[in-house]
Motif scaffolding. Structure first.
Motif, short mmCIF file in Angstrom:
data_model
loop_
_atom_site.label_atom_id
_atom_site.label_comp_id
_atom_site.label_asym_id
_atom_site.label_seq_id
_atom_site.Cartn_x
_atom_site.Cartn_y
_atom_site.Cartn_z
N CYS A 104 0.86 -1.18 0.00
CA CYS A 104 0.00 0.00 0.00
C CYS A 104 0.90 1.23 0.00
CB CYS A 104 -0.91 0.02 1.23
SG CYS A 104 -1.97 1.50 1.34
N HIS A 105 0.64 2.15 -0.92
CA HIS A 105 1.33 3.43 -0.86
C HIS A 105 0.30 4.55 -0.95
CE1 HIS A 105 1.82 4.06 -5.52
NE2 HIS A 105 0.73 3.40 -5.25
N GLY A 106 -0.87 4.25 -0.39
CA GLY A 106 -2.02 5.15 -0.50
C GLY A 106 -1.96 6.35 0.41
N ARG A 107 -0.94 7.16 0.27
CA ARG A 107 -0.88 8.39 1.06
C ARG A 107 -1.91 9.41 0.57
NH1 ARG A 107 4.26 6.33 0.91
NH2 ARG A 107 5.19 6.00 2.96
N ASN A 108 -2.50 9.12 -0.60
CA ASN A 108 -3.56 9.98 -1.12
C ASN A 108 -4.94 9.34 -0.93
OD1 ASN A 108 -1.85 12.08 -2.11
ND2 ASN A 108 -1.27 10.73 -3.79
N SER A 109 -5.00 8.36 -0.05
CA SER A 109 -6.28 7.71 0.24
C SER A 109 -7.19 8.67 1.01
CB SER A 109 -6.06 6.44 1.07
OG SER A 109 -7.29 5.85 1.41
N ARG A 112 -12.91 8.67 5.33
CA ARG A 112 -14.37 8.66 5.26
C ARG A 112 -15.03 9.21 6.51
NH1 ARG A 112 -15.92 2.25 5.89
NH2 ARG A 112 -14.77 1.87 7.81
N GLY A 113 -14.27 9.36 7.57
CA GLY A 113 -14.86 9.87 8.80
C GLY A 113 -13.90 9.77 9.96
N SER A 114 -14.32 10.24 11.11
CA SER A 114 -13.47 10.18 12.29
C SER A 114 -13.48 8.78 12.88
CB SER A 114 -13.95 11.19 13.34
OG SER A 114 -15.28 10.89 13.73
N TYR A 115 -12.42 8.48 13.61
CA TYR A 115 -12.30 7.17 14.27
C TYR A 115 -11.98 7.41 15.73
CZ TYR A 115 -10.19 2.76 15.71
OH TYR A 115 -9.87 1.61 16.39
N ASN A 116 -12.80 6.87 16.61
CA ASN A 116 -12.65 7.11 18.04
C ASN A 116 -12.27 5.86 18.82
OD1 ASN A 116 -13.40 9.90 17.85
ND2 ASN A 116 -15.55 9.24 17.66
N GLY A 117 -11.87 4.82 18.12
CA GLY A 117 -11.50 3.58 18.79
C GLY A 117 -10.06 3.56 19.23
N ALA A 118 -9.60 2.40 19.67
CA ALA A 118 -8.22 2.23 20.11
C ALA A 118 -7.26 2.45 18.95
CB ALA A 118 -8.03 0.83 20.69
N ALA A 119 -6.10 3.01 19.25
CA ALA A 119 -5.10 3.28 18.22
C ALA A 119 -4.36 1.99 17.88
CB ALA A 119 -4.12 4.34 18.71
N SER A 120 -5.07 1.10 17.25
CA SER A 120 -4.54 -0.22 16.90
C SER A 120 -5.14 -0.65 15.57
CB SER A 120 -4.88 -1.23 17.98
OG SER A 120 -4.82 -2.56 17.50
N CYS A 121 -4.30 -1.17 14.69
CA CYS A 121 -4.80 -1.66 13.40
C CYS A 121 -5.79 -2.80 13.60
CB CYS A 121 -3.63 -2.13 12.53
SG CYS A 121 -2.45 -0.84 12.10
N ALA A 122 -5.46 -3.70 14.53
CA ALA A 122 -6.36 -4.84 14.77
C ALA A 122 -7.72 -4.37 15.26
CB ALA A 122 -5.73 -5.78 15.79
N ALA A 123 -7.72 -3.37 16.16
CA ALA A 123 -8.99 -2.85 16.66
C ALA A 123 -9.76 -2.12 15.57
CB ALA A 123 -8.73 -1.90 17.84
N ALA A 124 -9.06 -1.30 14.79
CA ALA A 124 -9.71 -0.55 13.72
C ALA A 124 -10.30 -1.47 12.66
CB ALA A 124 -8.72 0.42 13.08
N TYR A 136 -9.11 -1.74 1.66
CA TYR A 136 -7.99 -2.66 1.45
C TYR A 136 -6.66 -2.09 1.97
CZ TYR A 136 -11.23 -4.69 -1.98
OH TYR A 136 -12.32 -5.24 -2.60
N GLY A 137 -6.62 -0.80 2.26
CA GLY A 137 -5.36 -0.13 2.51
C GLY A 137 -4.84 -0.21 3.93
N CYS A 138 -3.65 0.33 4.11
CA CYS A 138 -2.99 0.37 5.42
C CYS A 138 -3.82 1.19 6.40
CB CYS A 138 -1.59 0.97 5.26
SG CYS A 138 -0.66 1.11 6.80
N LEU A 139 -4.00 0.65 7.59
CA LEU A 139 -4.79 1.33 8.61
C LEU A 139 -3.97 2.39 9.36
CD1 LEU A 139 -6.58 -1.88 9.77
CD2 LEU A 139 -7.77 0.14 8.93
N GLY A 140 -2.66 2.26 9.33
CA GLY A 140 -1.79 3.33 9.77
C GLY A 140 -1.60 3.52 11.26
N GLY A 158 0.24 8.18 7.49
CA GLY A 158 -0.80 7.16 7.66
C GLY A 158 -0.52 5.82 7.00
N VAL A 159 0.69 5.63 6.48
CA VAL A 159 1.03 4.37 5.81
C VAL A 159 2.36 3.85 6.36
CG1 VAL A 159 1.52 3.23 3.61
CG2 VAL A 159 -0.16 5.06 3.70
N ALA A 160 2.42 2.57 6.66
CA ALA A 160 3.65 1.96 7.16
C ALA A 160 4.74 2.01 6.10
CB ALA A 160 3.40 0.52 7.58
N ALA A 161 5.95 2.35 6.54
CA ALA A 161 7.11 2.41 5.64
C ALA A 161 8.25 1.63 6.26
CB ALA A 161 7.52 3.86 5.39
#
Length: 260
Positions: A104-109, A112-124, A136-140, A158-161
């Motif tokens: 994923c290199h979707g830095r231009n993704s 869609r809205g705010s996210y108020n959950g835990a700061a975890s890819c698994a949780a998101a 499909y993209g990186c949750l960041g 917002g993308v893992a490097a």
């Protein structure tokens, strides 16, 4: 005699048990492969599975039996490969390190809205897919960075490097990515930096960097290493000659040599 009799019986039972245990140890012992033991001692002990086997023990057994090449341990690098090759009396071959590649290199993704959950890819991933519009993209949130022992991963825009100079190819990051966007690949190999298999209009609606499934990469590949699977480009590393034509002809640059 009343006192000696039980002592003698107990001693006899102990002696018999000792003889039986000694016999069992001899006849039921698992043979030790000295070559496997020697190879295991040369490995760094990361037990990462990056070689394709179940940890260092599994890889050592595979090398000792002739099933695996001596140069598959990315954490050990070239020095370990040479030492193993010398131990088994074989040619080492070129050591091409495997490094983590984020598909994923979707830095231009779009968001869609705010996210108020835990700061975890698994949780998101479990909470309505997180804030990004691309499903499909990186949750960041950096779950991959958190498990990287060598500090090779950062989250940028917002993308893992991945820093290839620091990556050991252990595969821990790939194991924790809930969207399976990280894989180990030979350093310098071209990679498809997108997993979005939607139709082109839907992809463009959420990210300007996404694979369009246009097939240009397929048509220009001289070794037929590129195909479209589910509407997204996939590269067969076994056929790829690293000519770069697929990357040069991708209209949205979703194919690249990420570490060249």
């Amino acid at each position: 005699m009343e006192i000696l009799t039980p002592v003698i019986i107990t001693a006899a039972i102990g002696l018999l048990a000792g003889i039986l245990l000694a016999a069992a140890a001899k006849f039921l012992a698992v043979p030790v492969d000295e070559k496997q033991t020697e190879i295991r001692e040369l490995l760094p002990g990361a037990n990462c599975g990056g070689c394709g086997y179940s940890g260092c023990d599994g890889y050592a057994a595979a090398v000792a039996s002739g099933e695996a090449a001596p140069n598959l341990c990315s954490p050990g690098g070239a020095d370990t490969a040479k030492a193993i090759a010398a131990a088994i009396g074989a040619e080492c071959g070129d050591m091409v390190p495997n490094v983590a590649v984020v598909s994923c290199h979707g830095r231009n993704s779009k968001v869609r809205g705010s996210y108020n959950g835990a700061a975890s890819c698994a949780a998101a991933a479990n909470l309505n897919g997180g804030p990004n519009a691309c499903r499909y993209g990186c949750l960041g949130f950096g779950d991959c960075a958190a498990v990287c022992d060598n500090g090779a991963i950062t989250v940028t825009d917002g993308v893992a490097a991945v820093d290839p100079a620091m990556c050991l190819g252990c595969g821990k990051c790939a194991a924790v990515c809930p969207r399976h966007l990280i894989a180990m690949a030979p350093l310098g190999a071209p990679a498809v930096l997108c997993r979005n298999s939607d139709k082109a209009p839907a992809t463009r609606a959420v990210c300007t960097d996404g694979c369009l499934g246009c097939g240009k990469c397929v048509r220009v590949c001289p070794s037929e290493a590129v195909s479209l699977v589910g509407g997204v480009a996939v590269i067969d590393s076994g056929k790829c000659t690293h000519c770069g034509k697929c990357a040069d002809n991708c209209p949205v640059k979703s194919i690249a040599h990420p570490y060249n």
